[in-house]
Scaffold this motif. Structure first.
Motif, mmCIF file in Angstrom:
data_model
loop_
_atom_site.group_PDB
_atom_site.id
_atom_site.type_symbol
_atom_site.label_atom_id
_atom_site.label_comp_id
_atom_site.label_asym_id
_atom_site.label_seq_id
_atom_site.Cartn_x
_atom_site.Cartn_y
_atom_site.Cartn_z
ATOM 1 N N ARG A 37 -33.623 18.582 -10.680
ATOM 2 C CA ARG A 37 -32.753 17.403 -10.702
ATOM 3 C C ARG A 37 -32.168 17.095 -12.078
ATOM 4 N NH1 ARG A 37 -33.203 13.049 -6.820
ATOM 5 N NH2 ARG A 37 -34.339 13.669 -4.948
ATOM 6 N N ASP A 38 -32.972 17.204 -13.121
ATOM 7 C CA ASP A 38 -32.471 16.870 -14.452
ATOM 8 C C ASP A 38 -31.301 17.763 -14.844
ATOM 9 O OD1 ASP A 38 -34.302 14.784 -15.022
ATOM 10 O OD2 ASP A 38 -35.852 16.267 -15.436
ATOM 11 N N LEU A 39 -31.355 19.040 -14.424
ATOM 12 C CA LEU A 39 -30.292 19.975 -14.759
ATOM 13 C C LEU A 39 -29.031 19.715 -13.955
ATOM 14 C CD1 LEU A 39 -32.789 21.300 -16.039
ATOM 15 C CD2 LEU A 39 -31.884 23.512 -15.349
ATOM 16 N N MET A 40 -29.187 19.111 -12.773
ATOM 17 C CA MET A 40 -28.042 18.774 -11.937
ATOM 18 C C MET A 40 -27.384 17.487 -12.409
ATOM 19 S SD MET A 40 -30.133 19.422 -8.390
ATOM 20 C CE MET A 40 -28.820 19.498 -7.179
ATOM 21 N N GLU A 41 -28.162 16.648 -13.055
ATOM 22 C CA GLU A 41 -27.744 15.298 -13.416
ATOM 23 C C GLU A 41 -26.954 15.244 -14.715
ATOM 24 O OE1 GLU A 41 -28.133 10.899 -13.716
ATOM 25 O OE2 GLU A 41 -28.218 12.339 -12.074
ATOM 26 N N ARG A 42 -27.237 16.164 -15.650
ATOM 27 C CA ARG A 42 -26.687 16.041 -17.000
ATOM 28 C C ARG A 42 -26.109 17.371 -17.491
ATOM 29 N NH1 ARG A 42 -31.441 13.320 -16.402
ATOM 30 N NH2 ARG A 42 -31.342 11.076 -16.731
ATOM 31 N N PRO A 43 -25.292 17.338 -18.563
ATOM 32 C CA PRO A 43 -24.613 18.557 -19.038
ATOM 33 C C PRO A 43 -25.504 19.431 -19.915
ATOM 34 C CG PRO A 43 -23.944 16.690 -20.371
ATOM 35 C CD PRO A 43 -24.854 16.134 -19.299
ATOM 36 N N PHE A 44 -26.179 20.382 -19.317
ATOM 37 C CA PHE A 44 -27.057 21.280 -20.053
ATOM 38 C C PHE A 44 -26.451 22.660 -20.286
ATOM 39 C CE2 PHE A 44 -30.459 18.350 -18.657
ATOM 40 C CZ PHE A 44 -31.194 18.256 -19.826
ATOM 41 N N GLY A 204 -15.975 29.258 -9.868
ATOM 42 C CA GLY A 204 -15.538 28.451 -11.007
ATOM 43 C C GLY A 204 -16.664 27.638 -11.612
ATOM 44 N N GLY A 205 -16.641 27.504 -12.919
ATOM 45 C CA GLY A 205 -17.682 26.739 -13.595
ATOM 46 C C GLY A 205 -17.691 25.273 -13.194
ATOM 47 N N ILE A 206 -16.498 24.651 -13.096
ATOM 48 C CA ILE A 206 -16.429 23.243 -12.717
ATOM 49 C C ILE A 206 -16.854 23.071 -11.261
ATOM 50 C CG2 ILE A 206 -14.893 21.267 -12.402
ATOM 51 C CD1 ILE A 206 -13.327 22.125 -14.805
ATOM 52 N N GLU A 207 -16.479 24.023 -10.398
ATOM 53 C CA GLU A 207 -16.893 23.952 -8.996
ATOM 54 C C GLU A 207 -18.418 23.955 -8.879
ATOM 55 O OE1 GLU A 207 -15.198 27.223 -6.950
ATOM 56 O OE2 GLU A 207 -13.134 26.525 -7.162
ATOM 57 N N ARG A 208 -19.051 24.863 -9.612
ATOM 58 C CA ARG A 208 -20.515 24.954 -9.566
ATOM 59 C C ARG A 208 -21.141 23.663 -10.077
ATOM 60 N NH1 ARG A 208 -23.612 30.036 -10.527
ATOM 61 N NH2 ARG A 208 -22.828 31.457 -8.938
ATOM 62 N N TRP A 209 -20.643 23.165 -11.192
ATOM 63 C CA TRP A 209 -21.175 21.928 -11.753
ATOM 64 C C TRP A 209 -20.960 20.767 -10.777
ATOM 65 C CZ3 TRP A 209 -17.954 17.758 -12.877
ATOM 66 C CH2 TRP A 209 -18.613 16.651 -13.445
ATOM 67 N N LEU A 210 -19.782 20.704 -10.158
ATOM 68 C CA LEU A 210 -19.463 19.605 -9.261
ATOM 69 C C LEU A 210 -20.349 19.648 -8.012
ATOM 70 C CD1 LEU A 210 -17.536 17.203 -9.112
ATOM 71 C CD2 LEU A 210 -15.893 18.669 -7.898
ATOM 72 N N TYR A 211 -20.673 20.849 -7.523
ATOM 73 C CA TYR A 211 -21.574 20.922 -6.374
ATOM 74 C C TYR A 211 -22.940 20.350 -6.728
ATOM 75 C CZ TYR A 211 -24.869 22.447 -2.894
ATOM 76 O OH TYR A 211 -25.865 22.436 -1.947
ATOM 77 N N LEU A 232 -16.978 11.395 -14.884
ATOM 78 C CA LEU A 232 -17.295 12.781 -14.551
ATOM 79 C C LEU A 232 -17.005 13.705 -15.724
ATOM 80 C CD1 LEU A 232 -16.002 13.147 -10.873
ATOM 81 C CD2 LEU A 232 -18.378 13.265 -11.667
ATOM 82 N N HIS A 233 -15.932 13.424 -16.439
ATOM 83 C CA HIS A 233 -15.603 14.242 -17.620
ATOM 84 C C HIS A 233 -16.718 14.171 -18.643
ATOM 85 C CE1 HIS A 233 -13.419 14.987 -21.529
ATOM 86 N NE2 HIS A 233 -13.078 16.061 -20.839
ATOM 87 N N GLU A 234 -17.248 12.980 -18.870
ATOM 88 C CA GLU A 234 -18.359 12.821 -19.818
ATOM 89 C C GLU A 234 -19.603 13.548 -19.329
ATOM 90 O OE1 GLU A 234 -18.717 8.626 -20.008
ATOM 91 O OE2 GLU A 234 -17.127 8.357 -21.484
ATOM 92 N N LYS A 235 -19.900 13.429 -18.031
ATOM 93 C CA LYS A 235 -21.097 14.053 -17.467
ATOM 94 C C LYS A 235 -21.033 15.586 -17.498
ATOM 95 C CE LYS A 235 -23.058 12.604 -13.679
ATOM 96 N NZ LYS A 235 -24.424 12.238 -14.090
ATOM 97 N N SER A 236 -19.827 16.135 -17.481
ATOM 98 C CA SER A 236 -19.685 17.591 -17.427
ATOM 99 C C SER A 236 -19.930 18.261 -18.771
ATOM 100 C CB SER A 236 -18.277 17.956 -16.945
ATOM 101 O OG SER A 236 -17.312 17.721 -17.971
#
Length: 359
Positions: A37-44, A204-211, A232-236
């Motif tokens: 969850r932590d990795l899904m929640e924030r920009p790592f 796509g990188g953004i697609e993966r992150w957005l999922y 969302l821009h900040e979170k990415s």
């Protein structure tokens, strides 16, 4: 930024780590994919295919994430994170069967690469080694899940790794050691979510992150989750300008590529909003309840981008280790709530400019 001295000291201090840990031998590649969850929640991770050195600096709700890529390899990418998803999946699956797991994993590259949907071949195996190099050289500093008397944890995604080869140079086995921070976030079941296997087909990188954002926040809620595009821009952690980032999101919403989720975008005055809702097409079981729908917003500083890696291997390989059962379960608990929610709003809004393809 952490320098060469830090890495040298870390390597010296961890040379005997595998000698102190009991190995977790992965006997099969079959396991439902699970994410932390932590990795899904924030920009790592970097979302770009080009090598990224610029750090990620993000803060929200009093918790901070800093990610540093080394010049030689660049920052670990969201494609490299497939290795961690695979490791989390194997650990949870083994503990579900009452087996003892460890941060020290032994496996064949074929097991990993097949599980994340990659083809096999010498070139792809070289890309896997590049991914492992980035995961080991990327340095993370975070205050997430810190101990009672400690404020900041610093680690890399992989402490060390090694390949085992035959005399003719064929790689038959690999092993690596995961950091304690990641491992504890996996064996705590409240911090793990099942993801759709179709995730690995997203290119796509953004697609993966957005999922991952969708799975973490919207989950299986009827109305999903509402975001402001700027948030969302900040979170990415993306290095892209917010205007370019917003354009990417509109294009993704027009294609609707996320398995199990629908994206709707509209404007509210000067603000652009995205609603993420379950579409009923996902193959993911309902395994963990997600927070109630609401608008999500937070303060943050972000930046993100690095080398694309494929994860594939040679022909099917035999393990160098006997298929012995791992001993009894090793369960721990380390719960933390890391969601942010504000007021629910506009649950029934349409997609606006991206309404093409709406059912």
């Amino acid at each position: 930024m952490p320098g060469a001295d830090h890495h040298a000291q870390r390597r010296l201090g961890e040379r005997s780590e595998r000698e102190r840990l009991d190995p977790f031998v992965v006997a099969t590649g079959d396991a439902s994919p699970r994410d932390q969850r932590d990795l899904m929640e924030r920009p790592f991770f970097s979302l770009a295919k080009a090598k990224r050195i610029a750090p990620i600096l993000y803060e929200s709700g009093g918790q901070r994430v800093e990610v540093f890529g080394m010049p030689e390899h660049g920052m670990a990418t969201i494609w490299d994170a497939d290795v961690l998803i695979w490791a989390a999946s194997q650990i949870v699956e083994a503990e579900n069967h009452g087996l003892r797991t460890s941060r020290f994993l032994r496996f064949t590259p074929y097991q990993l690469l097949q599980a994340v949907g990659r083809a096999t071949g010498a070139r792809e195996y070289r890309l896997l080694k590049g991914a492992l190099a980035r995961l080991q050289s990327t340095v993370i500093r975070t205050t997430i899940r810190h101990g009672e008397h400690w404020r900041r944890h610093q680690f890399s995604w992989i402490n060390e790794w090694e390949e085992l080869t035959t005399r003719d140079g064929r790689v038959e086995g690999m092993e690596f050691v995961l950091p304690d921070w990641f491992y504890r976030g996996v064996i705590d079941r409240s911090l793990v979510l099942t993801i759709d296997p179709l995730y690995f087909r997203l290119t796509g990188g953004i697609e993966r992150w957005l999922y991952r954002v969708a799975r973490k926040h919207a989950g299986h809620q009827q109305h999903g989750w509402l975001f402001e595009i700027a948030h969302l821009h900040e979170k990415s952690g993306s290095l892209a300008r917010i205007s370019d980032f917003a354009l990417d999101l509109r294009r993704i919403a027009a294609r609707q590529p996320l398995p199990g989720y629908r994206l709707d975008i509209w404007r509210e005055g000067r603000r652009e909003m995205m609603q993420i809702r379950p579409s009923g097409l996902s193959t993911v079981p309902v395994d963990n309840r997600v927070e109630v729908l609401v608008t999500s917003g937070a303060n943050g500083i972000g930046t993100s981008g690095a080398g694309l890696s494929g994860f594939r291997a040679h022909e099917p390989q035999l393990s160098l280790w006997p298929e012995t059962l791992n001993p009894t379960a090793n369960l721990e608990s380390n719960k933390e709530s890391n969601s942010s929610s504000l007021t629910r709003t506009h649950a029934r809004h349409g997609a606006g400019a991206t309404r093409r393809g709406a059912p």
